[in-house]
Design an enzyme around this catalytic site. Structure first.
Site, PDB file in Angstrom:
ATOM      1  N   HIS A   1       6.770 -12.103   8.348  1.00 43.46           N
ATOM      2  CA  HIS A   1       7.445 -10.812   8.160  1.00 43.46           C
ATOM      3  C   HIS A   1       7.834 -10.195   9.504  1.00 43.46           C
ATOM      4  O   HIS A   1       8.943  -9.673   9.661  1.00 43.46           O
ATOM      5  CB  HIS A   1       6.520  -9.868   7.382  1.00 43.46           C
ATOM      6  CG  HIS A   1       7.119  -8.533   7.117  1.00 43.46           C
ATOM      7  ND1 HIS A   1       6.350  -7.396   6.923  1.00 43.46           N
ATOM      8  CD2 HIS A   1       8.419  -8.120   7.033  1.00 43.46           C
ATOM      9  CE1 HIS A   1       7.150  -6.361   6.717  1.00 43.46           C
ATOM     10  NE2 HIS A   1       8.405  -6.771   6.779  1.00 43.46           N
TER      11      HIS A   1
ATOM     12  N   SER B   1      -7.367  -7.278   7.244  1.00 39.87           N
ATOM     13  CA  SER B   1      -8.560  -7.559   8.053  1.00 39.87           C
ATOM     14  C   SER B   1      -9.841  -7.123   7.366  1.00 39.87           C
ATOM     15  O   SER B   1     -10.925  -7.250   7.932  1.00 39.87           O
ATOM     16  CB  SER B   1      -8.454  -6.859   9.410  1.00 39.87           C
ATOM     17  OG  SER B   1      -8.354  -5.455   9.230  1.00 39.87           O
TER      18      SER B   1
ATOM     19  N   ARG C   1       0.838  -1.191   0.000  1.00 35.31           N
ATOM     20  CA  ARG C   1       0.000   0.000   0.000  1.00 35.31           C
ATOM     21  C   ARG C   1       0.887   1.261   0.000  1.00 35.31           C
ATOM     22  O   ARG C   1       1.116   1.858   1.060  1.00 35.31           O
ATOM     23  CB  ARG C   1      -0.929  -0.001   1.214  1.00 35.31           C
ATOM     24  CG  ARG C   1      -1.840  -1.224   1.292  1.00 35.31           C
ATOM     25  CD  ARG C   1      -2.802  -1.181   2.453  1.00 35.31           C
ATOM     26  NE  ARG C   1      -2.135  -1.294   3.742  1.00 35.31           N
ATOM     27  CZ  ARG C   1      -2.776  -1.402   4.910  1.00 35.31           C
ATOM     28  NH1 ARG C   1      -4.096  -1.413   4.950  1.00 35.31           N
ATOM     29  NH2 ARG C   1      -2.105  -1.497   6.034  1.00 35.31           N
TER      30      ARG C   1
ATOM     31  N   ASP D   1       7.388  -6.298   3.133  1.00 42.77           N
ATOM     32  CA  ASP D   1       7.198  -7.719   2.870  1.00 42.77           C
ATOM     33  C   ASP D   1       6.750  -7.884   1.425  1.00 42.77           C
ATOM     34  O   ASP D   1       5.702  -7.368   1.020  1.00 42.77           O
ATOM     35  CB  ASP D   1       6.141  -8.297   3.818  1.00 42.77           C
ATOM     36  CG  ASP D   1       6.000  -9.802   3.672  1.00 42.77           C
ATOM     37  OD1 ASP D   1       7.020 -10.466   3.417  1.00 42.77           O
ATOM     38  OD2 ASP D   1       4.870 -10.310   3.792  1.00 42.77           O
TER      39      ASP D   1
ATOM     40  N   ASP E   1       1.767   0.287   8.391  1.00 40.21           N
ATOM     41  CA  ASP E   1       1.795   1.293   7.329  1.00 40.21           C
ATOM     42  C   ASP E   1       0.466   2.014   7.139  1.00 40.21           C
ATOM     43  O   ASP E   1       0.220   2.625   6.093  1.00 40.21           O
ATOM     44  CB  ASP E   1       2.228   0.647   6.010  1.00 40.21           C
ATOM     45  CG  ASP E   1       1.242  -0.400   5.521  1.00 40.21           C
ATOM     46  OD1 ASP E   1       0.307  -0.747   6.285  1.00 40.21           O
ATOM     47  OD2 ASP E   1       1.394  -0.885   4.384  1.00 40.21           O
ATOM     48  N   ASP E   2      -0.399   1.964   8.152  1.00 38.02           N
ATOM     49  CA  ASP E   2      -1.669   2.696   8.083  1.00 38.02           C
ATOM     50  C   ASP E   2      -1.924   3.438   9.396  1.00 38.02           C
ATOM     51  O   ASP E   2      -3.029   3.443   9.909  1.00 38.02           O
ATOM     52  CB  ASP E   2      -2.829   1.741   7.771  1.00 38.02           C
ATOM     53  CG  ASP E   2      -2.917   0.568   8.743  1.00 38.02           C
ATOM     54  OD1 ASP E   2      -2.095   0.521   9.695  1.00 38.02           O
ATOM     55  OD2 ASP E   2      -3.794  -0.292   8.570  1.00 38.02           O
TER      56      ASP E   2
ATOM     57  N   ASP F   1      -0.736 -11.575  16.956  1.00 33.91           N
ATOM     58  CA  ASP F   1      -1.257 -10.701  18.019  1.00 33.91           C
ATOM     59  C   ASP F   1      -2.139 -11.478  18.991  1.00 33.91           C
ATOM     60  O   ASP F   1      -2.011 -11.319  20.222  1.00 33.91           O
ATOM     61  CB  ASP F   1      -2.001  -9.508  17.429  1.00 33.91           C
ATOM     62  CG  ASP F   1      -2.983  -9.900  16.327  1.00 33.91           C
ATOM     63  OD1 ASP F   1      -3.013 -11.085  15.931  1.00 33.91           O
ATOM     64  OD2 ASP F   1      -3.723  -9.017  15.859  1.00 33.91           O
TER      65      ASP F   1
END
Length: 444
Positions: free
Chosen positions: A188, A318, A115, A144, A210-211, A287
């Site tokens: 990753h 997700s 992204r 990744d 990255d968000d 997680d």
């Protein structure tokens, strides 16, 4: 007369023999003396040679001493010049150069994949506050996969270091229908953290995705929390995220909490913790794996009331799960907090139990199906008890907070208690059936 002549000859023979004997003795004595004299001369010559060698050695040593004295004199002169140079540099502000050599607080890594537009927004947000503390928080992007747009975007920033994880092996999920991306993400994460801790030798690492955008005091928050993480081994991770951090549920940007539930979404861990986790890192769902008791082993997580990260990633692995209801309304801290002057010792394990128990015990208990309405009409903190997980989910649904549990622990809970604000400064405590006992509160 003939007899006298005979006697005279014998006398001559005797005298001749005596003379010869005396001459032989004299010759022998002279030979011995000559030998001794020769030995003495040889010894004298040897001694002279040794004396000359000693004199040569002394002369050589004296030459070296003179040379060393000259070298010492030159070194003293050079040291004097260096001291003068250092003093001159200090006058010109050399302390700014020295600060660049300090040991980093933590490396910051942005985990990226495919992204580029999201990555650019995250990098810009981080650099806005990181450049003034770049030596304390060196920045990395770990990509990744081979997406060239992401790679190009990351390499366009000279203020960060770029890493790329390439793994083209086929992924085999453990259960049918699982999303392959979760397996790639876990792989990753392990690779990137191994790189930062074991190859680059950082002591702490902060993981972003990255968000994300960060708060103005993001780095000051983590610097203050680093000392707490080092000194209290019952703390596993420091997070910048509160699952119930939506605008209507937060009030105080200075308050921090301990939690038995791993928040993620902007978190810091140490090398010693990673050394423990890395060998058994899961193939997927890392997680939720960290939320299992067998992995966190009773250790807890520090979280803020007001989030220091904001997740804008509506589109990702997700698939936007919970985004509109829980992520989009998150309140990102926008006020300055002087973390250097904050006393965080209340978060140490023994202190925190007393601190939190005092808050819960002073809250007014509320019962009944209309708990939300009653809580809204009460001034001050409120305590609502739940009996089990279905009862908690019913009450959480009424307030609008996260109702999800993992391994028997509600999101954001501490000893079964979930705390949040309710449209004002008042706190709501959802208290589990065993929470009061765990907190040492004697009365119900």
């Amino acid at each position: 007369m003939a007899r006298n002549f005979c006697d005279f000859r014998w006398l001559l023979l005797f005298a001749a023999a005596a003379f010869i004997y005396i001459q032989m003795r004299i010759f022998t004595t002279q030979s011995e003396y000559a030998d001794r004299l020769a030995a003495a001369v040889e010894s004298e010559n040897h001694c002279s040679s040794q004396v000359r060698m000693l004199i040569d050695q002394i002369s050589s040593q004296q030459g070296r001493i003179v040379s060393l004295e000259d070298a010492k004199m030159r070194q003293d002169q050079e040291c004097g010049q260096l001291r003068a140079l250092i003093q001159d540099l200090e006058k010109r502000g050399a302390d700014r150069l020295i600060n660049k050599l300090q040991v980093p607080v933590a490396a910051v890594v942005i985990m990226a994949c495919n992204r580029p537009d999201y990555l650019e927004r995250t990098i810009e947000s981080v650099l806005k506050y990181q450049q003034s503390v770049a030596s304390k928080f060196p920045l990395f992007v770990s990509q990744d996969g081979p997406n060239e747009n992401v790679k190009s975007k990351a390499l366009s920033y000279k203020q960060l270091s770029y890493m790329q994880h390439l793994d083209f092996e086929e992924v085999h999920t453990e259960r049918p229908g699982e999303i392959i991306a979760y397996y790639k993400i876990a792989s990753h994460y392990k690779w990137a953290l191994d790189q930062l801790f074991n190859k680059h030798n950082f002591y702490r690492v902060i993981i972003l995705e990255d968000d994300m955008e960060i708060a103005p005091d993001f780095f000051e928050y983590f610097e203050a929390a680093a000392a707490l993480l080092d000194s209290d081994k019952t703390i596993m991770v420091v997070s910048s995220w509160n699952d119930n951090g939506q605008k209507q549920y937060v009030h105080d940007p200075k308050i921090l909490y301990r939690s038995d539930f791993f928040p993620g979404l902007g978190w810091m861990l140490t090398k010693s913790t990673w050394d423990e986790l890395s060998p058994k890192w899961p193939k997927a769902y890392w997680d939720d794996w960290l939320r299992l008791q067998e992995n966190h082993k009773g250790r807890q997580f520090i979280r803020p009331e007001v989030c220091r990260t904001y997740n804008f990633g509506e589109h990702g692995s997700s698939m936007g799960q919970f985004f509109k209801q829980y992520l989009e309304p998150i309140k990102l801290n926008d006020v300055h907090v002087d973390w250097k002057s904050m006393d965080l010792t209340y978060l140490k394990e023994d202190n925190y139990v007393r601190f939190f128990a005092n808050l819960v015990s002073n809250a007014k208990p509320v019962q009944g199906a209309d708990a939300v309405l009653k809580a809204y009409n009460i001034d001050g903190d409120v305590r609502v008890h739940y009996k089990d997980q279905p009862d908690f989910e019913r009450i959480a649904r009424q307030f609008g907070i996260f109702k999800e549990w993992k391994d028997g622990v509600p999101r954001a809970a501490y000893k079964g208690v979930v705390v949040f604000r309710f449209q004002t400064a008042r706190r709501i405590f959802l208290v589990g059936p065993d929470s009061l006992r765990q907190l040492g509160i004697q009365h119900a």
